[in-house]
Design a protein around this motif. Structure first.
Motif, PDB file in Angstrom:
ATOM      1  N   MET A   1      20.374  36.691  -5.968  1.00 15.50           N
ATOM      2  CA  MET A   1      20.292  37.500  -4.758  1.00 15.50           C
ATOM      3  C   MET A   1      19.104  37.085  -3.894  1.00 15.50           C
ATOM      4  O   MET A   1      19.198  37.092  -2.684  1.00 15.50           O
ATOM      5  CB  MET A   1      20.157  38.979  -5.131  1.00 15.50           C
ATOM      6  N   LEU A   4      19.928  33.943  -1.905  1.00 19.20           N
ATOM      7  CA  LEU A   4      20.819  34.298  -0.801  1.00 19.20           C
ATOM      8  C   LEU A   4      20.028  34.957   0.332  1.00 19.20           C
ATOM      9  O   LEU A   4      20.179  34.583   1.494  1.00 19.20           O
ATOM     10  CB  LEU A   4      21.919  35.238  -1.298  1.00 19.20           C
ATOM     11  N   ILE A  72      30.652  39.467   1.985  1.00 21.56           N
ATOM     12  CA  ILE A  72      29.577  38.758   1.300  1.00 21.56           C
ATOM     13  C   ILE A  72      28.837  39.712   0.362  1.00 21.56           C
ATOM     14  O   ILE A  72      28.514  39.359  -0.776  1.00 21.56           O
ATOM     15  CB  ILE A  72      28.615  38.088   2.305  1.00 21.56           C
ATOM     16  N   THR A  76      28.542  39.258  -3.784  1.00 22.88           N
ATOM     17  CA  THR A  76      27.263  39.056  -4.464  1.00 22.88           C
ATOM     18  C   THR A  76      27.095  39.924  -5.704  1.00 22.88           C
ATOM     19  O   THR A  76      26.137  39.719  -6.462  1.00 22.88           O
ATOM     20  CB  THR A  76      26.082  39.314  -3.508  1.00 22.88           C
ATOM     21  N   ARG A  77      28.023  40.834  -5.953  1.00 25.18           N
ATOM     22  CA  ARG A  77      27.912  41.703  -7.128  1.00 25.18           C
ATOM     23  C   ARG A  77      27.784  40.905  -8.421  1.00 25.18           C
ATOM     24  O   ARG A  77      27.050  41.286  -9.309  1.00 25.18           O
ATOM     25  CB  ARG A  77      29.115  42.645  -7.233  1.00 25.18           C
ATOM     26  N   LEU A  79      27.105  37.490  -8.437  1.00 30.96           N
ATOM     27  CA  LEU A  79      26.537  36.203  -8.063  1.00 30.96           C
ATOM     28  C   LEU A  79      25.443  35.788  -9.040  1.00 30.96           C
ATOM     29  O   LEU A  79      24.458  36.490  -9.223  1.00 30.96           O
ATOM     30  CB  LEU A  79      25.976  36.284  -6.641  1.00 30.96           C
ATOM     31  N   TRP A  84      26.156  28.797  -4.871  1.00 26.96           N
ATOM     32  CA  TRP A  84      26.928  29.835  -4.186  1.00 26.96           C
ATOM     33  C   TRP A  84      26.001  30.740  -3.370  1.00 26.96           C
ATOM     34  O   TRP A  84      26.353  31.177  -2.276  1.00 26.96           O
ATOM     35  CB  TRP A  84      27.745  30.663  -5.186  1.00 26.96           C
ATOM     36  N   ALA A  85      24.817  31.016  -3.878  1.00 26.41           N
ATOM     37  CA  ALA A  85      23.867  31.843  -3.135  1.00 26.41           C
ATOM     38  C   ALA A  85      23.472  31.150  -1.833  1.00 26.41           C
ATOM     39  O   ALA A  85      23.366  31.795  -0.785  1.00 26.41           O
ATOM     40  CB  ALA A  85      22.630  32.127  -3.989  1.00 26.41           C
ATOM     41  N   LEU A  88      26.652  31.282   0.561  1.00 29.72           N
ATOM     42  CA  LEU A  88      26.847  32.619   1.124  1.00 29.72           C
ATOM     43  C   LEU A  88      25.666  33.027   2.004  1.00 29.72           C
ATOM     44  O   LEU A  88      25.846  33.719   3.010  1.00 29.72           O
ATOM     45  CB  LEU A  88      27.069  33.637   0.008  1.00 29.72           C
ATOM     46  N   ARG A 155      31.138  31.822  -8.859  1.00 28.08           N
ATOM     47  CA  ARG A 155      29.980  32.574  -8.376  1.00 28.08           C
ATOM     48  C   ARG A 155      29.133  33.133  -9.511  1.00 28.08           C
ATOM     49  O   ARG A 155      27.960  33.402  -9.344  1.00 28.08           O
ATOM     50  CB  ARG A 155      30.438  33.692  -7.443  1.00 28.08           C
TER      51      ARG A 155
END
Length: 169
Positions: A1, A4, A72, A76-77, A79, A84-85, A88, A155
């Motif tokens: 997170m 991202l 998005i 991310t739940r 992720l 991928w971070a 996104l 992800r």
């Protein structure tokens, strides 16, 4: 997170700084040629989407952007993947950068025109669209996401691999 969020924040800040510099330093109708004409800086205010599509429906774009931001957030739940971070984060940063224009620039909320300034091979997008940093972030993020999908990277950090039977088929 965190990756991202940092990626999205950097994308939004760079986009807004470049837009500020462009609106203060460039004049519409007076392109600046750089790199021997490979790139032009051409100030343009775009009420539509890419290639000025949907110019008469400016109010729709902020709504679509809010859906993308929600998607998005939902993605991310689970992720756990840095690539991928980044993908996104680029899409989120690009979406937020252009959303800021739609909400806060003239002619008014939900109808604001996006500031574009980069043109390739011609001063007014003759050979390619005039775009901005947010558009670039969106494009790179989407391409990266497609590549991650095509290579089986998930992800959650796992990777889908083909079974022996699938490889011989």
């Amino acid at each position: 997170m965190l990756v991202l969020a940092i990626t999205a924040l950097v994308a939004v800040v760079v986009d807004q700084v470049v837009k500020h510099l462009s609106t203060n330093g460039l004049t519409e109708g007076e392109p600046v040629r750089i790199l021997g004409g490979l790139i032009y800086l051409s100030l343009l205010r775009n009420s539509g989407a890419a290639f000025s599509l949907g110019s008469g429906y400016t109010w729709v774009f902020p709504l679509v952007t809010l859906v993308v931001i929600g998607w998005i957030g939902w993605m991310t739940r689970k992720l756990r993947s840095v690539p991928w971070a980044i993908a996104l984060g680029l899409v989120l940063g690009g979406a937020l950068g252009n959303l800021g224009d739609r909400l806060f620039r003239a002619p008014g909320p939900f109808q604001g025109h996006v500031v574009d300034m980069v043109s390739l091979f011609g001063p007014y997008g003759e050979h390619f669209a005039v775009f901005n940093i947010a558009d670039s972030c969106l494009s790179v993020g989407v391409v990266l996401a497609v590549l991650l999908e095509l290579t089986g990277r998930q992800r959650d950090g796992s990777r889908i691999t083909k079974t022996k039977a699938e490889k011989t088929a």
